[in-house]
Write a protein that holds these residues in place. Structure first.
Motif, short mmCIF file in Angstrom:
data_model
loop_
_atom_site.label_atom_id
_atom_site.label_comp_id
_atom_site.label_asym_id
_atom_site.label_seq_id
_atom_site.Cartn_x
_atom_site.Cartn_y
_atom_site.Cartn_z
N ALA A 185 -46.56 23.77 89.83
CA ALA A 185 -47.44 24.28 90.87
C ALA A 185 -47.83 25.74 90.65
N LEU A 186 -47.13 26.45 89.79
CA LEU A 186 -47.48 27.84 89.50
C LEU A 186 -48.48 27.94 88.35
N PHE A 187 -48.84 26.79 87.76
CA PHE A 187 -49.84 26.72 86.69
C PHE A 187 -49.47 27.63 85.52
N LYS A 188 -48.24 27.47 85.04
CA LYS A 188 -47.78 28.23 83.89
C LYS A 188 -48.07 27.45 82.60
N HIS A 189 -48.35 28.18 81.55
CA HIS A 189 -48.54 27.54 80.25
C HIS A 189 -48.15 28.52 79.15
N THR A 190 -47.75 27.98 78.02
CA THR A 190 -47.28 28.80 76.90
C THR A 190 -48.36 28.96 75.83
N GLY A 191 -49.61 28.84 76.23
CA GLY A 191 -50.71 28.97 75.28
C GLY A 191 -50.70 30.28 74.50
N PRO A 192 -50.61 31.45 75.17
CA PRO A 192 -50.58 32.72 74.42
C PRO A 192 -49.43 32.80 73.42
N HIS A 197 -47.59 32.24 67.60
CA HIS A 197 -46.88 31.47 66.57
C HIS A 197 -47.85 31.02 65.47
N SER A 198 -49.07 30.67 65.87
CA SER A 198 -50.06 30.26 64.89
C SER A 198 -50.44 31.42 63.97
N THR A 204 -45.75 34.32 57.58
CA THR A 204 -44.42 33.75 57.35
C THR A 204 -44.55 32.24 57.18
N GLN A 205 -45.08 31.82 56.05
CA GLN A 205 -45.25 30.39 55.80
C GLN A 205 -43.91 29.69 55.80
N LYS A 206 -43.86 28.53 56.41
CA LYS A 206 -42.61 27.81 56.55
C LYS A 206 -42.09 27.27 55.22
N ARG A 207 -42.98 27.03 54.29
CA ARG A 207 -42.55 26.44 53.02
C ARG A 207 -41.98 27.47 52.05
N LEU A 208 -42.01 28.73 52.42
CA LEU A 208 -41.50 29.79 51.55
C LEU A 208 -40.28 30.45 52.19
N HIS A 209 -39.38 30.91 51.33
CA HIS A 209 -38.18 31.62 51.79
C HIS A 209 -38.39 33.11 51.62
N PHE A 210 -38.01 33.88 52.65
CA PHE A 210 -38.15 35.33 52.61
C PHE A 210 -36.80 35.97 52.89
#
Length: 308
Positions: A185-192, A197-198, A204-210
């Motif tokens: 009911a508070l209309f929360k979203h994790t879009g930002p 993350h995008s 920081t590509q996931k397929r590479l190790h740093f």
């Protein structure tokens, strides 16, 4: 660093709602999030009993909300599966409207969970052409403007005894969904947060190790890149009209117009290069990584015996 299946977003009521920049206070303590009024959870585990129990028992002073986008995605998937059946073809034309109605129910209930549920259930009246009804001894009406006789006649209303309506009713009145709506009911979203993350995937590509230092530097670059592109304006055509891109959904079999925004910029890169060249010319800059002390120096430093 690794990605987790659950995402958390703490919403500080003192923050500017238009500011989606990434901030983390230096004194932030994950074990003491009592300075926030609400927390929204998303991704695959938004209905996880363990998360519910943790929020209810450990963080009882925080109102636990669900991400509207993820719940809507789950509902839309059920609707599409039902509409793909031959006997439920009448449901196809209502998919987009039902999805919009879920967003409206959450955004217009102003934190009242019961009102959010009531507005969502009003869909079952509107979709059969009934815009005034009685429920629990009270009169209710649709919130849209009155329809003209021509609009009422042209709408493809469902029939109460049709298979499509019965399938829709079972989805709308699902007890788990109605329970979850009280926490939306508070209309929360994790879009930002997901936008950030995008943007991190570019650095920081996931397929590479740093290494740790590389991961830290790349994450800092992602934060600066993200903050530099907050609040981009919608791109415009040569005639000055807002630009849109048409996207077709195979699931709903509908076209959607999505706004096209201006290209992102990285003004911080020039500043970083200028600072790097300036620091290179300064003789006070220490070497990095710092050289490790020799074995003899280490032995003398830790020796507790007095010199001979």
């Amino acid at each position: 660093m690794s990605t987790s299946f659950g995402e958390w977003q703490l919403d500080d009521p003192t923050d500017d709602p238009q500011d989606d920049s990434f901030k983390l206070p230096s004194d932030h303590n994950p074990s003491s999030p009592s300075d926030s009024d609400s927390a929204s959870t998303s991704s695959y585990g938004y209905r996880s009993p363990s998360i519910r129990k943790t929020m209810r028992e450990t963080y009882c002073d925080i109102r636990h909300e669900f991400d509207v986008w993820h719940v809507n995605k789950s509902v839309k998937k059920k609707l599409v599966n039902a509409a793909n059946k031959k006997e439920n073809q009448d449901l196809q034309t209502w998919l987009k409207s039902i999805s919009n109605h879920l967003y409206w129910s959450c955004s217009s209930s102003h934190g009242d969970g019961e009102e959010c549920v009531r507005r969502w259930k009003s869909l079952l009246h509107h979709i059969v052409g009934i815009h005034r009804w009685e429920e629990d001894g009270e009169q209710h009406t649709c919130h849209h403007a009155p329809l003209t006789d021509d609009e009422q006649r042209r709408k493809r209303w469902m029939k109460v005894d049709s298979p499509a309506y019965k399938s829709l009713k079972s989805i709308v009145l699902d007890k788990n969904l109605l329970r979850d709506l009280k926490q939306m009911a508070l209309f929360k979203h994790t879009g930002p947060l997901e936008v950030f993350h995008s943007s991190m995937l570019k650095y920081t590509q996931k397929r590479l190790h740093f290494s740790y230092d590389a991961m830290l530097a790349r994450t800092q670059l992602a934060v600066m890149d993200h903050n530099a592109n907050i609040g981009k304006e919608q791109a415009k055509t040569k005639e000055g009209q807002p630009r849109f891109a048409c996207a077709y959904s195979k699931a709903s079999r509908q076209w959607t117009a999505r706004p096209v925004y201006e290209r992102g910029e990285q003004p911080f890169r020039k500043n970083m290069m200028e600072d790097t060249l300036r620091m290179r010319d300064e003789s006070s800059i220490e070497d990095w990584p710092p050289s490790s002390p020799s074995q003899e120096e280490t032995s003398e430093e830790h020796c507790s015996c007095p010199p001979a």
